[in-house]
Design a protein around this motif. Structure first.
Motif, short mmCIF file in Angstrom:
data_model
loop_
_atom_site.label_atom_id
_atom_site.label_comp_id
_atom_site.label_asym_id
_atom_site.label_seq_id
_atom_site.Cartn_x
_atom_site.Cartn_y
_atom_site.Cartn_z
N GLY A 184 0.81 -1.22 0.00
CA GLY A 184 0.00 0.00 0.00
C GLY A 184 0.83 1.26 0.00
N GLY A 185 2.12 1.11 -0.24
CA GLY A 185 3.00 2.27 -0.28
C GLY A 185 3.73 2.51 1.03
N GLN A 186 3.27 1.93 2.11
CA GLN A 186 3.86 2.23 3.42
C GLN A 186 5.36 1.92 3.43
OE1 GLN A 186 2.00 0.33 6.77
NE2 GLN A 186 3.23 1.52 8.21
N ASP A 187 6.14 2.91 3.87
CA ASP A 187 7.60 2.80 4.01
C ASP A 187 8.32 2.63 2.68
OD1 ASP A 187 7.55 3.10 6.78
OD2 ASP A 187 7.21 0.96 7.10
N ASN A 188 7.63 2.82 1.58
CA ASN A 188 8.32 2.74 0.28
C ASN A 188 9.19 3.98 0.12
OD1 ASN A 188 6.45 0.77 -2.10
ND2 ASN A 188 6.46 0.57 0.10
N PHE A 189 10.42 3.75 -0.32
CA PHE A 189 11.44 4.81 -0.36
C PHE A 189 11.54 5.35 -1.79
CE2 PHE A 189 15.66 6.58 -0.62
CZ PHE A 189 15.98 7.02 0.65
N ILE A 190 11.06 6.58 -1.98
CA ILE A 190 11.11 7.18 -3.32
C ILE A 190 12.39 8.00 -3.42
CG2 ILE A 190 9.91 8.62 -5.00
CD1 ILE A 190 8.33 6.12 -4.14
N ALA A 191 13.24 7.65 -4.39
CA ALA A 191 14.53 8.32 -4.55
C ALA A 191 14.52 9.19 -5.80
CB ALA A 191 15.63 7.27 -4.65
N PHE A 192 15.04 10.39 -5.64
CA PHE A 192 15.14 11.33 -6.77
C PHE A 192 16.61 11.53 -7.10
CE2 PHE A 192 10.81 13.23 -6.55
CZ PHE A 192 10.40 12.80 -5.30
N HIS A 193 16.93 11.41 -8.37
CA HIS A 193 18.28 11.76 -8.86
C HIS A 193 18.08 12.73 -10.03
CE1 HIS A 193 19.28 7.98 -6.82
NE2 HIS A 193 20.54 8.37 -6.83
N LEU A 194 18.58 13.94 -9.88
CA LEU A 194 18.46 14.92 -10.97
C LEU A 194 19.87 15.33 -11.38
CD1 LEU A 194 15.91 17.70 -11.43
CD2 LEU A 194 18.32 18.30 -11.66
N THR A 195 20.14 15.27 -12.69
CA THR A 195 21.49 15.62 -13.15
C THR A 195 21.43 16.85 -14.05
OG1 THR A 195 21.24 14.03 -14.97
CG2 THR A 195 22.42 13.29 -13.02
N GLU A 196 22.47 17.66 -13.91
CA GLU A 196 22.60 18.88 -14.71
C GLU A 196 23.98 18.91 -15.34
OE1 GLU A 196 22.10 22.21 -12.12
OE2 GLU A 196 19.92 21.99 -12.00
N LEU A 197 24.08 19.73 -16.38
CA LEU A 197 25.37 19.89 -17.07
C LEU A 197 25.70 21.37 -17.10
CD1 LEU A 197 27.39 18.09 -18.69
CD2 LEU A 197 26.24 18.94 -20.74
#
Lengths: 318, 589
Positions: free
Chosen positions: A259-272
């Motif tokens: 149900g989503g509980q404790d699910n770890f959403i990771a963001f990686h954003l890259t720039e140049l």
């Protein structure tokens, strides 16, 4: 049965060859062995207000659920959020000393994922050594977060510390050693080699969907993207430029378990950087609360306009 | 389920029928070459294969011990002894040498084959020197790093290493089994070798020198594929680096930034050296600080050694309270190399897209179509018409014609002097065959002629096997790749076109009336817990005659660390009227 099937296929091909007309779908598509009965529960993640500094340009964004791994038509849960499903870790308690509670359950400072991929079994794990000066990441390729599932809460690290990168022969001052656009830690999680500059562009499964695209969508690089399960599991990205000049990202159909509980959403954003061609990585995370499935979560972009601070941010929904 | 499968095929056929009547028009139906396309049909490829099982990583492990022989090892040095004194650290050598003997003896049991492990020893006090020969001091420094410190080389025989270097260096205190012998260095009779200052710089420069000489020797005796080298430098010291200062008489401490940083960097830089780098899997400078039992570690000494090993990408450990150095803790971690699937290629060896953008019959599978071969005067049914060991296509691309003279007379064939160093075999009719070091289908001579890399099936590392890339007329040599280019601005780049069975020499828009390949890759049950097995199905593989040979190339890459790709290939011919070619895991070699 087999003979008649082939006969029909033969006639179909012979007919096409004789008439010289190409049918629209071109081939006889083999049946997919893997079928998922029910679509997975998903969340939608939105990120608004992103604008790179004038001298920088946006490269890519990866939004992944680190608690879930899609493979062979199944979503499996990873309690340690480290790219290793609990089932895999439990199968390697004896030879690798793995536990499901932490990403570094066998050897301090060395992720289980690295031990597993490098084939370092328990008999030689004691020889691994992380100097005190190398226990953090020089490149932001490491999440640190407080895991409140334990009592008392513990500080957990997800990613590659400097000594991990050095051990596997990478430069600890780069987050993307081969320059293929996938940060090193994500590359390991996706089953690619962080030292190989070409593997992001390949399409192992021959389906025309590149490995980097699959890594971004959270589906296995060595399976067809158009199989029924992977169609259901692949998250969908949409980028919208707003009237105020900022960019909004929407990632829908991000599968969750429990149900989503404790699910770890990771963001990686890259720039140049447009002049120096140096690339930058900005990371953030959000741990979903109970009952998240089916919900949409919106976040403001976490780094300031120079994109320097803060990094590795735990986010709060808008 | 099977009924469903059949009915879907029927509906596919029906869909085609209706599409013909609705959507076919004259423009899209114009074939490129009527002659060739008249025979065009499609076959299916069905293959099962597995990734390789993990194997123990093989590397040459070269241990280089740098052992402190300064006067502070002695008892009574600088007597009277006071509490907290830095001296009297190892009067009989038991902390340095006892565990070293045990370690070297024990290494033989390492899973790494013993002949891949070797040892060398450098002593240092006021200067570095070869063990057992304190008279033969060689004053080398960072400024003169290539001066020969010692004639020593890495010794692959542990017993020889112990008996030649370690035991004599230890003054014969103990024998090979650790039993006490006539020991010259005792508490009351200190070792005569433990004298003088503590010159870290000299020890490191000697290490650099030894490694440089070793790398030069390794580079010239290159075997392919090379087994990479892991240099493990272990510097064993009781601290306080200093050298004599003549005026005023006394000593000068050595500092990290002035005396040591440069030479450590020099050693580590061999990893990125263009000549030596490919030979090296790792170099690490590790430090072992043994301090006297009476004292706590000197914080300056400990910090300096930590700084050195951090720059040297090694471990820094402290052995206090009279304890012995634990050499085993510096040993490289033994591991298993795991493989991931990196790419799969399917080729029909008898239907090639020629440079003019036409799919043409190539009976001998050399990449030069029959029609072109007959125009050029070579034999369309023999890959190497003049029998000189270099195939017709290679000769055509390198020299503009597939034979030195148009008659393809063996007497007039091109000898290709660049291949003189290779040892080909010659059959009774004088036909030459060169060795195949890589498995991509280009032999060693052909690789030399084309500037490829002999031992590597993928010279430019783009995961397209050399011969396949060469047949498509794309660059395959190191430093050049056209795989991900898209010269015609098509929906697909060159890599994707090759996957789809399309030509790369013309725009996609010009390829009419041709089915692209459809590939499905699925996991199937693995044969072991640590490998992956796959079922590959490819539809619409173009074929031009009855006897097509289908070649599948499976490329795997190591999961981490090594980044070494391996190639396995399988070839099977299409039989008779069958429209499918089946491959089983054992086909892949």
């Amino acid at each position: 049965m087999k003979k008649s099937k082939r006969l029909i296929r033969f006639f179909a091909i012979a007919w096409v060859a004789a008439t010289g007309c190409t049918p629209a779908h071109k081939t006889l598509t083999p049946l997919q062995a893997l079928q998922v009965a029910l679509p997975p529960q998903t969340v939608t993640i939105k990120l608004t207000g992103y604008k790179p500094a004038a001298e920088r340009s946006f490269s890519n964004i990866f939004v992944n659920n680190f608690s879930v791994k899609a493979s062979q038509g199944q979503l499996t849960y990873s309690s340690a959020r480290d790219g290793m499903p609990d089932t895999l870790k439990l199968a390697h308690i004896a030879d690798y000393n793995f536990g499901t509670g932490s990403a570094e359950s066998a050897v301090p400072y060395f992720p289980d994922l690295v031990l597993y991929l490098a084939g370092i079994t328990s008999s030689s794990q004691s020889l691994l050594y992380c100097p005190p000066s190398q226990t953090l990441s020089s490149t932001n390729d490491l999440f640190s977060y407080i895991d409140t599932r334990t009592s008392p809460p513990t500080t957990q690290y997800l990613g590659l510390r400097d000594c991990d990168k050095l051990y596997i022969g990478l430069n600890n001052n780069l987050f993307d050693n081969d320059g293929d656009g996938i940060p090193d830690y994500l590359e390991l999680r996706c089953g690619l080699n962080p030292a190989n500059p070409n593997d992001a562009n390949l399409s192992i499964a021959g389906d025309g969907v590149s490995n980097i695209q699959k890594c971004k969508q959270g589906i296995p690089v060595d399976e067809n993207a158009n199989s029924q399960p992977n169609q259901l599991f692949a998250s969908k990205y949409r980028t919208t430029v707003q009237s105020d000049g900022t960019t909004a990202f929407s990632v829908s159909n991000l599968p969750v378990l429990n149900g989503g509980q404790d699910n770890f959403i990771a963001f990686h954003l890259t720039e140049l950087d447009n002049t120096t061609q140096k690339s930058f990585l900005f990371t953030a995370f959000y741990i979903l609360p109970a009952g998240s499935a089916g919900q949409t979560f919106s976040f403001a972009y976490w780094a300031n306009q120079q994109g320097m601070t803060p990094q590795n941010q735990g986010l709060t929904p808008l | 389920m099977k009924t469903h499968r059949v009915s879907s095929k029927i509906s596919a056929t029906l869909a085609c029928v209706s599409l013909v009547s609705l959507s076919c028009n004259e423009n899209t139906l114009t074939p490129l070459t009527q002659n060739e396309f008249a025979n065009l049909h499609y076959v299916n490829v069905d293959a099962q294969f597995c990734t390789s099982e993990p194997e123990n990583s093989q590397q040459k492990i070269k241990y280089l011990f740098l052992i402190d022989h300064s006067a502070s090892n002695q008892p009574l040095f600088g007597s009277p002894l006071v509490a907290g004194d830095d001296n009297n650290t190892d009067p009989v050598g038991a902390r340095r040498y006892g565990p070293l003997v045990q370690f070297v003896n024990g290494v033989i049991q390492n899973p790494n084959p013993s002949n891949l492990t070797s040892f060398a020893l450098i002593d240092f006090n006021s200067n570095a020197y070869a063990p057992g020969y304190p008279g033969a001091y060689v004053n080398i420094s960072a400024a003169n790093p290539t001066a020969t410190a010692t004639t020593q080389t890495f010794d692959t025989d542990p017993n020889d290493f112990l008996n030649t270097y370690v035991i004599p260096d230890w003054e014969g205190c103990f024998n090979n089994s650790g039993q006490s012998q006539n020991c010259l260095g005792t508490a009351t009779n200190p070792q005569p070798f433990d004298v003088g200052f503590t010159n870290y710089q000299s020890a490191l420069a000697a290490a650099q020198d030894l490694i440089y000489n070793d790398l030069e020797a390794e580079a010239t005796s290159l075997v392919t594929p090379p087994v990479k080298i892991d240099y493990v430098i272990i510097m064993v010291t009781d601290g306080f680096p200093n050298v004599a200062s003549p005026n005023p008489p006394g000593y000068t401490p050595q500092s990290f930034s002035v005396d040591l940083q440069g030479v450590i960097q020099n050693i580590i830089n061999y990893k990125s050296n263009p000549t030596f780098g490919p030979l090296i899997s790792n170099i690490s400078l590790n430090t072992a600080y043994y301090y006297p039992s009476a004292a706590t570690p000197d914080q300056n000494d400990e910090n300096l050694l930590q700084q050195m090993s951090a720059l040297g990408l090694g471990k820094s450990q402290v052995f206090g309270n009279g304890s012995s150095v634990v050499y085993q803790s510096y040993a490289p971690v033994s591991r298993q190399v795991k493989y991931n699937l990196a790419d799969v290629w399917i080729e029909n060896e008898n239907a090639v897209w020629w440079d003019n953008g036409q799919l043409m019959l190539d009976s001998d599978g050399d990449g030069l179509p029959d029609l072109i071969e007959s125009q050029l005067g070579s034999n369309p049914f023999v890959q190497d018409s003049d029998g000189n060991g270099v195939s017709d296509l290679v000769e055509y691309r390198a020299m503009g014609k597939p034979c030195k003279d148009a008659s393809c007379s063996p007497a007039n064939r091109n000898p290709y002097a660049v291949c003189d160093g290779l040892s080909p075999s010659t059959d009774a009719s004088g036909n030459v065959t060169f060795p195949y070091s890589a498995k991509d289908g280009l032999n060693d001579c052909e690789k030399l002629v084309l500037n490829g890399t002999q031992a590597n099936f993928d010279s430019n590392g783009d995961f397209l096997p050399d011969l396949m890339e060469f047949k498509a007329n794309l660059p395959f040599v190191l430093g050049a790749s056209g795989a991900f280019l898209n010269p015609y601005g098509d929906p697909l780049n060159n890599y994707q076109k090759l996957k789809a069975g399309l030509p790369v020499s013309i725009s996609q828009a010009k390829v009419l009336n041709f089915n692209t390949r459809q590939i499905t890759l699925e996991h199937v049950q693995s044969t072991t817990p640590d490998n992956q097995c796959y079922h590959l199905i490819a539809g619409s593989v173009a074929a031009l005659n009855g006897g097509n040979s289908i070649k599948i190339s499976v490329i795997q890459n190591t999961a981490v660390i090594d980044n070494v790709p391996i190639l396995q290939t399988a070839v099977r011919a299409l039989n008779g009227m069958s429209d499918s070619v089946y491959f089983v895991p054992t086909d892949f070699k």
